[in-house]
Scaffold this active site. Structure first.
Site, PDB file in Angstrom:
ATOM      1  N   ARG A   1     100.657  64.906 -82.080  1.00  0.00           N
ATOM      2  CA  ARG A   1      99.373  65.341 -82.642  1.00  0.00           C
ATOM      3  C   ARG A   1      99.013  66.667 -82.001  1.00  0.00           C
ATOM      4  O   ARG A   1      98.863  66.745 -80.779  1.00  0.00           O
ATOM      5  CB  ARG A   1      98.269  64.300 -82.410  1.00  0.00           C
TER       6      ARG A   1
ATOM      7  N   GLY B   1      91.593  58.083 -91.784  1.00  0.00           N
ATOM      8  CA  GLY B   1      90.878  57.411 -90.712  1.00  0.00           C
ATOM      9  C   GLY B   1      89.723  56.578 -91.215  1.00  0.00           C
ATOM     10  O   GLY B   1      89.872  55.410 -91.577  1.00  0.00           O
ATOM     11  N   ARG B   2      88.519  57.163 -91.230  1.00  0.00           N
ATOM     12  CA  ARG B   2      87.303  56.388 -91.488  1.00  0.00           C
ATOM     13  C   ARG B   2      87.276  55.758 -92.870  1.00  0.00           C
ATOM     14  O   ARG B   2      86.653  54.709 -93.068  1.00  0.00           O
ATOM     15  CB  ARG B   2      86.077  57.280 -91.262  1.00  0.00           C
TER      16      ARG B   2
ATOM     17  N   TYR C   1      92.289  66.058 -74.902  1.00  0.00           N
ATOM     18  CA  TYR C   1      92.890  65.241 -73.857  1.00  0.00           C
ATOM     19  C   TYR C   1      93.862  66.082 -73.017  1.00  0.00           C
ATOM     20  O   TYR C   1      94.008  67.281 -73.234  1.00  0.00           O
ATOM     21  CB  TYR C   1      93.536  64.003 -74.474  1.00  0.00           C
TER      22      TYR C   1
END
Length: 648
Positions: free
Chosen positions: A241, A336-337, A193
């Site tokens: 991050r 996370g997942r 990003y």
């Protein structure tokens, strides 16, 4: 400088962590993961309340709400959450109030997308690789240079005025986050990003004060960090991050990330959320498939900067979290997942402590006859064991293939091997396993590139999937078993039976094999057309599969849930395995399979043509337990069917 607890070796995941004046009750945290479910003007919806609320109830210490755009032109998609106005802040208060009410710390990630903006939702058309132009409702992108990300729109090179706006937008978003009730904000400076784009020479080709040397490339991210730190209350922590490496030649190195981390420490940042990669679309630039891939990076950056660190990425089990935190290599972990699969993962550390569970759930703790929650421990072999008879294990094959699986029940009991369907994973069988007789030995397998299994191979046939399962059976020394597969897993189960006639006593398929437009070998033109539909509109073709397996009256919410899971299948394995299925010679496989084959087929979907064609070779049993995914909808009924196949 911030006031932060020091993590000593011996610290556990349940040890609180103090950051400035905020105390996080434990060190198992939810990582931000985009949901693409925002309402009008980027406001959170009921989906977000339930999604994040479940993880707060589930015991994580900190809930990091997904990336929130700092302005409408800084979004990735039109369905992104935003945090640039008071109406949004008011909607966010529903989330922060509920999260805090369950004892977790509400946190939010702040994002400017840069060149990775204005794309489609992941399950629409080309997904994150599909640009949405201004004429189609998209927006102009800015970046450090006019270099696009993959197939997305070419960004305009940002002017100094643009960059001033970016800094103020982040600061304003931090103030808005405080109004919304967030106790922590995180600046997203990774995953390709805008701030990461400025940091990396692969995206930043500028020759002014924002490009060239590392000091220049750090200028915008550090300006943002200073502005956010100044805008957010001094008693509340600010995270960043960061990327440790771009995994690409000419990109950010660990040495450069270390210098950036030291600069962030000087700004007053409190914690580094450490990740890597995803700056460019090259497959070679992806982080390797390795458990805890960013843990060593976090350890190095923490030691160099003196900041608290929390790695993220491929942290799927509690055993790794214990090891990483207990050894002092990290202060916390971001999961996370694994939390998408199991919202209550963090509570499984405290399965023996009813006070940790909501009072509304205590009846489940008192009345169970088989363990529903397990306390994990680690064997000297390194496997993660959740009770005396349940273990998560892995077996490694060639082509960097690692197959993860779970075994449960006594080793002396009858063996049942469970293989999930396309786009699914072994957790689909958790409820069935609990409902089976306690003397059963159950082995639930994640196929390659599904669930937690990983592979870099190029062959995605049913035969190769069967070799994965055969490797698991060999590792577990299974000599006699019933093999069960759902959907595509049914084809794999047949192939396992064909390969191991002395081991497999029966094969069972859950709503598989009887779909004549999918399983038997097709005319080459038909099979090519079938695969082409997935290549041209993957989401649309996946939706078609879901609809085709859903009888009239199926709950739309169930269909949406199945679609969301299946459309997220890892690529290119997802499309390649569909291709492998439509080219599979089912007639030859059945002819060569010695064990008897039983198909449990949804009655309202089962076609008489299939019965006529295969009724003499396979036993077809119509069932009325739900949709194509009836094993998920009716685990007790499915368990009863499977128990009837077992010896004794």
């Amino acid at each position: 400088m911030s006031s932060t607890d020091i993590t000593d070796p011996g610290t556990t995941p349940l040890t609180p962590l103090r950051l400035r004046e905020v105390t996080v009750p434990n060190r198992l945290w939810m990582s931000p993961m985009a949901q693409y479910a925002a309402g009008q003007d980027g406001r959170p919806t009921d989906w977000h309340l339930v999604h994040y609320g479940a993880r707060a109830v589930g015991g994580v210490g900190l809930v990091m709400v997904e990336s929130n755009a700092v302005g409408p032109l800084h979004r990735t998609t039109s369905a992104d959450l935003g945090i640039w106005n008071e109406d949004q802040a008011a909607a966010h208060r529903r989330l922060t109030s509920f999260i805090a009410g369950r004892g977790a710390v509400p946190a939010v990630q702040l994002l400017a997308a840069g060149r990775k903006g204005s794309h489609r939702l992941p399950w629409h058309g080309a997904g994150q690789n599909g640009p949405v132009g201004v004429a189609d409702g998209g927006w102009e992108l800015i970046g450090p240079s006019a270099v696009p990300f993959g197939d997305l729109s070419v960004p305009r090179e940002a002017t100094p005025a643009d960059l001033d706006e970016v800094v103020e937008a982040f600061a304003h978003a931090a103030r808005t986050a405080h109004l919304a009730g967030y106790e922590v904000v995180e600046i997203h400076a990774a995953h390709g990003y805008l701030l990461h784009q400025f940091l990396s020479p692969l995206a930043n080709h500028r020759t002014d004060e924002y490009g060239g040397s590392l000091q220049n490339r750090m200028r915008l991210p550090l300006d943002v960090a200073r502005a956010v730190r100044a805008a957010f209350p001094p008693e509340k922590p600010v995270f960043v991050r960061v990327t440790a490496t771009d995994w690409a030649e000419g990109g950010i190195t660990l040495d450069e990330a270390t210098m950036f981390a030291k600069e962030l420490a000087g700004v007053g940042i409190d914690l580094l959320d450490v990740t890597s990669g995803v700056l460019v679309r090259d497959r070679e630039a992806r982080p390797p498939q390795r458990e805890g891939v960013n843990v060593d990076f976090a350890d190095a950056l923490g030691k160099a900067s003196g900041l608290a660190v929390a790695p993220v990425g491929q942290i799927g089990g509690l055993a790794l979290a214990r090891e990483v935190i207990g050894s002092g290599r990290a202060d916390a972990v971001l999961i996370g997942r694994a939390l998408l699969r199991d919202p209550y993962l963090a509570l499984r550390v405290r399965s023996g402590d009813p006070a940790a569970w909501p009072a509304q759930y205590h009846r489940a703790l008192r009345q169970r006859t088989r363990p529903l929650m397990h306390t994990a421990r680690t064997h000297t072999s390194g496997m993660t064991v959740t009770n005396e008879n349940t273990a998560d294990r892995e077996v490694r094959r060639t082509h960097d293939t690692t197959i993860r699986y779970t075994v449960s029940g006594p080793d002396t009991g009858p063996k049942l091997v469970l293989i999930h369907g396309w786009g699914c994973d072994r957790t689909d069988f958790d409820a069935i396993t609990r409902a089976l007789p306690p003397h059963c030995r159950v082995v639930a397998v994640d196929l390659a590139e599904h669930g937690e299994s990983r592979s870099a191979r190029d062959v995605w046939t049913m035969e190769e999937f069967a070799e994965d399962v055969a490797a698991v059976l060999a590792a577990e020394s299974v000599r006699d078993c019933v093999v069960v597969g759902h959907s595509l897993g049914g084809a794999v189960a047949v192939e396992v039976g064909r390969r191991l006639p002395g081991t497999v006593s029966q094969v069972a398929a859950l709503d598989a094999l009887h779909y004549l437009g999918l399983f038997p070998t097709q005319d080459p033109r038909d099979s090519d057309a079938f695969v082409r539909a997935f290549r041209e509109d993957f989401a649309g073709a996946t939706r078609g599969l879901v609809e085709g397996g859903s009888p009239k009256g199926t709950d739309p919410a169930l269909k949406d849930a199945y679609f969301a899971k299946m459309v997220a299948v890892r690529q290119p394995a997802g499309i390649r395995s569909i291709e492998g299925l439509v080219h599979w010679d089912m007639d030859a496989a059945l002819a060569g399979t010695a064990p008897p084959v039983t198909v449990f087929a949804v009655r309202s979907i089962l076609a008489q043509e299939a019965v006529d064609r295969y009724g003499d070779r396979i036993r077809i049993v119509p069932v009325d337990l739900g949709s194509h995914h009836f094993h998920v909808e009716s685990p007790e009924g499915t368990a009863e069917l499977l128990a009837g196949l077992l010896p004794g």
